[in-house]
Design a protein around this motif. Structure first.
Motif, PDB file in Angstrom:
ATOM      1  N   PRO A   1       0.833  -1.214   0.000  1.00 12.02           N
ATOM      2  CA  PRO A   1       0.000   0.000   0.000  1.00 12.02           C
ATOM      3  C   PRO A   1       0.866   1.262   0.000  1.00 12.02           C
ATOM      4  CG  PRO A   1      -0.821  -1.587   1.592  1.00 12.02           C
ATOM      5  CD  PRO A   1       0.502  -2.103   1.130  1.00 12.02           C
ATOM      6  N   LEU A   2       0.479   2.233  -0.824  1.00 22.34           N
ATOM      7  CA  LEU A   2       1.226   3.485  -0.919  1.00 22.34           C
ATOM      8  C   LEU A   2       0.418   4.630  -0.311  1.00 22.34           C
ATOM      9  CD1 LEU A   2       3.815   4.757  -1.959  1.00 22.34           C
ATOM     10  CD2 LEU A   2       2.734   5.056  -4.185  1.00 22.34           C
ATOM     11  N   ALA A   3      -0.694   5.002  -0.945  1.00 20.43           N
ATOM     12  CA  ALA A   3      -1.563   6.062  -0.421  1.00 20.43           C
ATOM     13  C   ALA A   3      -2.808   6.163  -1.286  1.00 20.43           C
ATOM     14  CB  ALA A   3      -0.829   7.403  -0.410  1.00 20.43           C
ATOM     15  N   TYR A   4      -3.913   6.559  -0.670  1.00 17.73           N
ATOM     16  CA  TYR A   4      -5.160   6.800  -1.395  1.00 17.73           C
ATOM     17  C   TYR A   4      -5.576   5.613  -2.258  1.00 17.73           C
ATOM     18  CZ  TYR A   4      -3.714  11.496  -0.057  1.00 17.73           C
ATOM     19  OH  TYR A   4      -3.301  12.583   0.654  1.00 17.73           O
ATOM     20  N   GLY A   5      -5.397   4.423  -1.738  1.00 20.02           N
ATOM     21  CA  GLY A   5      -5.790   3.224  -2.470  1.00 20.02           C
ATOM     22  C   GLY A   5      -4.806   2.782  -3.523  1.00 20.02           C
ATOM     23  N   ILE A   6      -3.698   3.511  -3.654  1.00 19.93           N
ATOM     24  CA  ILE A   6      -2.675   3.157  -4.648  1.00 19.93           C
ATOM     25  C   ILE A   6      -1.673   2.197  -4.013  1.00 19.93           C
ATOM     26  CG2 ILE A   6      -0.849   4.032  -6.146  1.00 19.93           C
ATOM     27  CD1 ILE A   6      -2.318   6.713  -6.184  1.00 19.93           C
ATOM     28  N   ARG A   7      -1.275   1.183  -4.763  1.00 22.58           N
ATOM     29  CA  ARG A   7      -0.248   0.253  -4.304  1.00 22.58           C
ATOM     30  C   ARG A   7       0.979   0.345  -5.213  1.00 22.58           C
ATOM     31  NH1 ARG A   7      -2.944  -5.535  -3.778  1.00 22.58           N
ATOM     32  NH2 ARG A   7      -3.683  -4.948  -5.866  1.00 22.58           N
ATOM     33  N   LYS A   8       2.120   0.048  -4.638  1.00 26.20           N
ATOM     34  CA  LYS A   8       3.362   0.045  -5.411  1.00 26.20           C
ATOM     35  C   LYS A   8       3.896  -1.380  -5.496  1.00 26.20           C
ATOM     36  CE  LYS A   8       6.150   1.068  -1.297  1.00 26.20           C
ATOM     37  NZ  LYS A   8       7.068   2.015  -0.624  1.00 26.20           N
ATOM     38  N   LEU A   9       4.711  -1.629  -6.503  1.00 29.72           N
ATOM     39  CA  LEU A   9       5.364  -2.915  -6.668  1.00 29.72           C
ATOM     40  C   LEU A   9       6.714  -2.874  -5.959  1.00 29.72           C
ATOM     41  CD1 LEU A   9       5.787  -5.724  -8.058  1.00 29.72           C
ATOM     42  CD2 LEU A   9       6.810  -4.458  -9.979  1.00 29.72           C
ATOM     43  N   GLN A  10       6.923  -3.808  -5.029  1.00 28.23           N
ATOM     44  CA  GLN A  10       8.228  -3.935  -4.358  1.00 28.23           C
ATOM     45  C   GLN A  10       8.849  -5.243  -4.844  1.00 28.23           C
ATOM     46  OE1 GLN A  10       9.010  -4.467   0.182  1.00 28.23           O
ATOM     47  NE2 GLN A  10       9.161  -2.265  -0.234  1.00 28.23           N
ATOM     48  N   ILE A  11       9.976  -5.129  -5.501  1.00 27.48           N
ATOM     49  CA  ILE A  11      10.596  -6.294  -6.128  1.00 27.48           C
ATOM     50  C   ILE A  11      12.081  -6.348  -5.788  1.00 27.48           C
ATOM     51  CG2 ILE A  11      10.988  -5.028  -8.301  1.00 27.48           C
ATOM     52  CD1 ILE A  11      10.445  -7.718  -9.759  1.00 27.48           C
ATOM     53  N   SER A  12      12.582  -7.547  -5.512  1.00 20.98           N
ATOM     54  CA  SER A  12      13.993  -7.713  -5.143  1.00 20.98           C
ATOM     55  C   SER A  12      14.783  -8.277  -6.319  1.00 20.98           C
ATOM     56  CB  SER A  12      14.131  -8.647  -3.934  1.00 20.98           C
ATOM     57  OG  SER A  12      13.742  -9.968  -4.277  1.00 20.98           O
ATOM     58  N   CYS A  13      16.068  -8.021  -6.286  1.00 20.54           N
ATOM     59  CA  CYS A  13      16.958  -8.577  -7.297  1.00 20.54           C
ATOM     60  C   CYS A  13      18.356  -8.691  -6.714  1.00 20.54           C
ATOM     61  CB  CYS A  13      16.980  -7.726  -8.569  1.00 20.54           C
ATOM     62  SG  CYS A  13      17.624  -6.048  -8.335  1.00 20.54           S
ATOM     63  N   VAL A  14      19.143  -9.574  -7.279  1.00 20.14           N
ATOM     64  CA  VAL A  14      20.553  -9.715  -6.908  1.00 20.14           C
ATOM     65  C   VAL A  14      21.375  -9.307  -8.123  1.00 20.14           C
ATOM     66  CG1 VAL A  14      22.384 -11.307  -6.248  1.00 20.14           C
ATOM     67  CG2 VAL A  14      20.118 -11.527  -5.231  1.00 20.14           C
ATOM     68  N   VAL A  15      22.361  -8.447  -7.907  1.00 19.99           N
ATOM     69  CA  VAL A  15      23.174  -7.955  -9.015  1.00 19.99           C
ATOM     70  C   VAL A  15      24.656  -8.164  -8.727  1.00 19.99           C
ATOM     71  CG1 VAL A  15      21.457  -6.197  -9.579  1.00 19.99           C
ATOM     72  CG2 VAL A  15      23.389  -5.595  -8.105  1.00 19.99           C
TER      73      VAL A  15
END
Length: 220
Positions: free
Chosen positions: A174-188
């Protein structure tokens, strides 16, 4: 073997020491190894076990995804000793007596053989590759609004392929005002991939992506 009783101080201390330079129990992304250790504990470690507590809080964020994380659970006593075993094997390899005798009674032929072995050993050591520096990065990919197709946004992000990049687990936050963000992991691999190029590549999907932030950055 393993960490011992993870509900007692000795076991937590062993786990804390093991995790001081690691983000996960095995590999570079959350797996069933982390789930097994997590479930073997009675709760969050005390603050004195700073590395174990850091790991515990991070794994907590994947709790709803435990069943889908990669790998197969093993008994608790099979975790924690692999690195020490590998280190011992490497040490044994380095300690092999390649040099032979260097006494005054050594013959010219023996001296010649010893010097050749020394040269061969030095050549082999010089070609031995050093450790590859890697980092675990968690990115926050923010959409324009609550109507953005987040599934499509994640699909596009994962289409980004380059040498030294491995995508890991993801979740919607959850981000704000019903908006969600994508949280994604990676190894570099640090020498090949940086946060700047990841930001540049992801923001190319400008119809869906508003911005990209680094949520976490850990050496592995």
């Amino acid at each position: 073997m393993g960490f011992g009783n993870l509900k007692a101080g000795a076991g937590l201390a062993a786990l804390n020491t093991y995790l001081q330079d690691k983000s996960y129990v095995e590999g570079y992304v959350p797996s069933q190894a982390d789930v097994a250790i997590f479930e073997g504990m009675s709760g969050a470690p005390d603050s004195q076990y700073i590395h174990a507590l850091r790991w515990y809080k991070h794994i907590c964020s994947y709790k709803t995804q435990f069943g889908s994380l990669p790998g197969v659970k093993k008994p608790l006593d099979q975790y924690g000793d692999a690195a020490q075993t590998n280190g011992a094997e490497e040490s044994d390899d380095d300690d092999v007596d390649l040099f032979g005798s260097d006494s005054e009674s050594e013959t010219e032929e023996e001296k010649k053989v010893r010097e050749e072995r020394l040269k061969a050993y030095a050549a082999r050591k010089s070609k031995k590759p050093g450790p590859i520096a890697k980092s675990n990065i968690i990115l926050d990919v923010k959409p324009w609004d609550d109507e953005t197709d987040l599934a499509e946004m994640e699909r596009l992000v994962r289409t980004i392929q380059m040498d030294g990049l491995l995508w890991g687990a993801s979740k919607l936050v959850p981000l704000a005002y019903g908006i969600r963000k994508l949280q994604i992991s990676c190894v570099v691999e640090d020498d090949k991939v940086g946060t700047d190029i990841l930001d540049e590549e992801i923001t190319k999907f400008e119809d869906l992506v508003q911005s990209v932030d680094v949520a976490a950055f850990n050496k592995v």
